[in-house]
Scaffold this active site. Sequence first.
Site, PDB file in Angstrom:
ATOM      1  N   GLY A 188       0.832  -1.207   0.000  1.00  0.00           N
ATOM      2  CA  GLY A 188       0.000   0.000   0.000  1.00  0.00           C
ATOM      3  C   GLY A 188       0.860   1.246   0.000  1.00  0.00           C
ATOM      4  N   THR A 190       3.037   4.611   1.155  1.00  0.00           N
ATOM      5  CA  THR A 190       4.186   4.814   2.047  1.00  0.00           C
ATOM      6  C   THR A 190       3.717   5.292   3.423  1.00  0.00           C
ATOM      7  OG1 THR A 190       5.606   5.284   0.173  1.00  0.00           O
ATOM      8  CG2 THR A 190       6.348   6.109   2.300  1.00  0.00           C
ATOM      9  N   GLU A 210       5.702  -3.242   0.714  1.00  0.00           N
ATOM     10  CA  GLU A 210       5.651  -3.036  -0.743  1.00  0.00           C
ATOM     11  C   GLU A 210       4.915  -1.722  -0.967  1.00  0.00           C
ATOM     12  OE1 GLU A 210       6.967  -4.796  -3.184  1.00  0.00           O
ATOM     13  OE2 GLU A 210       7.754  -6.448  -2.000  1.00  0.00           O
ATOM     14  N   CYS A 244       1.287   0.301  -9.007  1.00  0.00           N
ATOM     15  CA  CYS A 244       2.432   0.795  -8.220  1.00  0.00           C
ATOM     16  C   CYS A 244       3.655   1.007  -9.094  1.00  0.00           C
ATOM     17  CB  CYS A 244       2.745  -0.158  -7.080  1.00  0.00           C
ATOM     18  SG  CYS A 244       3.103  -1.826  -7.636  1.00  0.00           S
TER      19      CYS A 244
HETATM   20  P1  NAD Z   1      -5.264   0.895   0.632  1.00  0.00           P
HETATM   21  O1  NAD Z   1      -6.014   2.132   0.997  1.00  0.00           O
HETATM   22  O2  NAD Z   1      -6.001  -0.279   0.132  1.00  0.00           O
HETATM   23  O3  NAD Z   1      -4.409   0.491   1.900  1.00  0.00           O
HETATM   24  C1  NAD Z   1      -3.646  -0.693   1.943  1.00  0.00           C
HETATM   25  C2  NAD Z   1      -3.991  -1.446   3.228  1.00  0.00           C
HETATM   26  O4  NAD Z   1      -3.730  -0.617   4.355  1.00  0.00           O
HETATM   27  C3  NAD Z   1      -5.455  -1.847   3.311  1.00  0.00           C
HETATM   28  O5  NAD Z   1      -5.534  -3.191   3.762  1.00  0.00           O
HETATM   29  C4  NAD Z   1      -6.040  -0.861   4.299  1.00  0.00           C
HETATM   30  O6  NAD Z   1      -7.103  -1.398   5.041  1.00  0.00           O
HETATM   31  C5  NAD Z   1      -4.872  -0.543   5.214  1.00  0.00           C
HETATM   32  N1  NAD Z   1      -4.916   0.793   5.796  1.00  0.00           N
HETATM   33  C6  NAD Z   1      -5.241   1.956   5.163  1.00  0.00           C
HETATM   34  N2  NAD Z   1      -5.119   2.993   6.021  1.00  0.00           N
HETATM   35  C7  NAD Z   1      -4.709   2.487   7.206  1.00  0.00           C
HETATM   36  C8  NAD Z   1      -4.389   3.061   8.478  1.00  0.00           C
HETATM   37  N3  NAD Z   1      -4.463   4.368   8.694  1.00  0.00           N
HETATM   38  N4  NAD Z   1      -3.987   2.228   9.467  1.00  0.00           N
HETATM   39  C9  NAD Z   1      -3.903   0.900   9.255  1.00  0.00           C
HETATM   40  N5  NAD Z   1      -4.172   0.296   8.078  1.00  0.00           N
HETATM   41  C10 NAD Z   1      -4.580   1.069   7.059  1.00  0.00           C
HETATM   42  O7  NAD Z   1      -4.213   1.178  -0.481  1.00  0.00           O
HETATM   43  P2  NAD Z   1      -3.398   2.468  -0.751  1.00  0.00           P
HETATM   44  O8  NAD Z   1      -2.478   2.694   0.378  1.00  0.00           O
HETATM   45  O9  NAD Z   1      -4.217   3.594  -1.240  1.00  0.00           O
HETATM   46  O10 NAD Z   1      -2.600   1.858  -2.026  1.00  0.00           O
HETATM   47  C11 NAD Z   1      -2.055   2.649  -2.985  1.00  0.00           C
HETATM   48  C12 NAD Z   1      -0.562   2.739  -2.756  1.00  0.00           C
HETATM   49  O11 NAD Z   1      -0.028   1.436  -2.689  1.00  0.00           O
HETATM   50  C13 NAD Z   1       0.178   3.456  -3.850  1.00  0.00           C
HETATM   51  O12 NAD Z   1       1.136   4.278  -3.257  1.00  0.00           O
HETATM   52  C14 NAD Z   1       0.862   2.319  -4.592  1.00  0.00           C
HETATM   53  O13 NAD Z   1       2.017   2.704  -5.263  1.00  0.00           O
HETATM   54  C15 NAD Z   1       1.125   1.355  -3.500  1.00  0.00           C
HETATM   55  N6  NAD Z   1       1.233   0.000  -4.022  1.00  0.00           N
HETATM   56  C16 NAD Z   1       2.409  -0.647  -3.961  1.00  0.00           C
HETATM   57  C17 NAD Z   1       2.539  -1.922  -4.487  1.00  0.00           C
HETATM   58  C18 NAD Z   1       3.837  -2.668  -4.463  1.00  0.00           C
HETATM   59  O14 NAD Z   1       3.800  -3.847  -4.758  1.00  0.00           O
HETATM   60  N7  NAD Z   1       4.952  -2.036  -4.134  1.00  0.00           N
HETATM   61  C19 NAD Z   1       1.432  -2.510  -5.077  1.00  0.00           C
HETATM   62  C20 NAD Z   1       0.236  -1.829  -5.107  1.00  0.00           C
HETATM   63  C21 NAD Z   1       0.120  -0.574  -4.568  1.00  0.00           C
END
Ligand code: NAD
Length: 454
Positions: A188, A190, A210, A244
């Site tokens: 997710g 950073t 990741e 990502c």
């Molecule tokens: P998201 O909102 O789905 O969050 C990811 C996870 O974190 C979820 O399970 C969510 O429930 C949990 N979460 C969210 N906020 C939280 C908090 N405050 N406290 C605890 N848990 C929490 O996804 P996102 O973060 O919007 O994803 C997008 C980002 O992920 C982009 O920056 C993308 O580049 C990155 N990403 C990286 C990869 C990789 O493989 N490196 C793959 C996909 C996405």
Amino acid sequence: MVNPSEMVQTLRNSFNSGKTKPVEYRLKQLKALLRLYEENTNEMLQALATDLHKSKQEAVTMETQYLINDLKNTISNLKNWVKPERPPKEFVNLLDSLYVYNDPYGVVLVMGAWNYPIQLTLLPVAGAIAAGNCVVIKPSEIAVASAKFIAEKIPKYLDSDCYQVFEGGIPETTQLLREKFDYIFYTGSTSVGQIVHAAANKNLTPVTLELGGKSPVYLDKTANLKVATKRIIWGKCVNAGQTCVAPDYLICTKDVRDKFVECAGQVLRDFYGDDPKQSPDLGRIVSDRQFQRLVGLLQNHKPAVGGRFDAAERYMEPTILTDVKRDDKVMQEEVFGPILPIVTVNDAYEAVKFINSREKPLVSYIFSNNKKDVQLLIDNTSSGGVLVNDTIMHMATDMPFGGVGLSGMGSYHAKYTFDTFSHKKSCLYKDLGFIGETLGSARYPPYSEGKLKL
Ligand code: NAD
């Protein structure tokens, strides 16, 4: 809500019973997971279409078939992977045996993201099962249909004593993260990665993070412009830019920029027709919040290509911005949508300087036939990975995939996923016989100069 403490305790009891240790048990679970994929492919495609308007081709190649291929590879190699490694021996250990065991960590937490909501959640889960762990599976609540699919199907195929799905948003996940895990694998953003890292730190729980970031694409005049443009635009528009490893921004000289913009307009028409909104191949933005964020990135810009959007459908037209200043918002945060800003430099040296003035990206893309400049960029910038003359296709190799710095820590894919979820337990097995004891006796007191020379 399921009580997270009870869930973790159930899994811990199962782990402690040794149930997940035999490789046959793991293979049985992995084969059940494979059946889950094969028997429910259409439901998965449906869930992905509901969440992201994902086209069948993108959903098959990047989610369902990707999972199936990875799992088949794991199933056919697992018996070899679990074998203890036998490292080379020094003279003093000639009579001894050296093993590096692949020990499961215990109860692990896998947290997925919404953009590839099934693949990003279940690929690491398969690796965690293969390595002999019990797993709490936490899909992203943002991809509602995919989360529901995972929560409904996993208990039907996998052993619920050892693998359970935990659903919820921020409050529930915050509570879940108070539990003690033996490993956390998070995908997710950073900023949430930092929250997960802080939670893990309380118990010194090891993590794989990741994450994302702004992955640059360097394009120079020696590259085949037509092919390069197709590959860049495809990488940017797959999943409507919510990838990502999407190329985040383009960095090139002014003359290359002008040629690229012209070529990109044609490529976009070839891919999606005159009105991309009508194309079944272009996805939609996952939520109103993400959509409004992207609209905000367009403010104060005059798009060189595209620029239309429709809030009702969360539709964002593939858009290229050339009037970009380095401190504009679109150059400050990860775009994560079909908008490509272009910054200009005079040469590859300036590109290196620009990339190094930013946080370390998940991947650096280089399009060039100038081998010296390609090497200059590879040697003098830091990123999770590098791909020369293409975008995204490094995900189709078995090389380790992961970030560095703010784009993440740790890596996975193929055997590396198994390794990620295995503690490498070194075991030195000494000989207790007369010769071994004689050879090793110089270590005992009384110490002497003579013994030091041995
Ligand atoms: P998201 O909102 O789905 O969050 C990811 C996870 O974190 C979820 O399970 C969510 O429930 C949990 N979460 C969210 N906020 C939280 C908090 N405050 N406290 C605890 N848990 C929490 O996804 P996102 O973060 O919007 O994803 C997008 C980002 O992920 C982009 O920056 C993308 O580049 C990155 N990403 C990286 C990869 C990789 O493989 N490196 C793959 C996909 C996405």
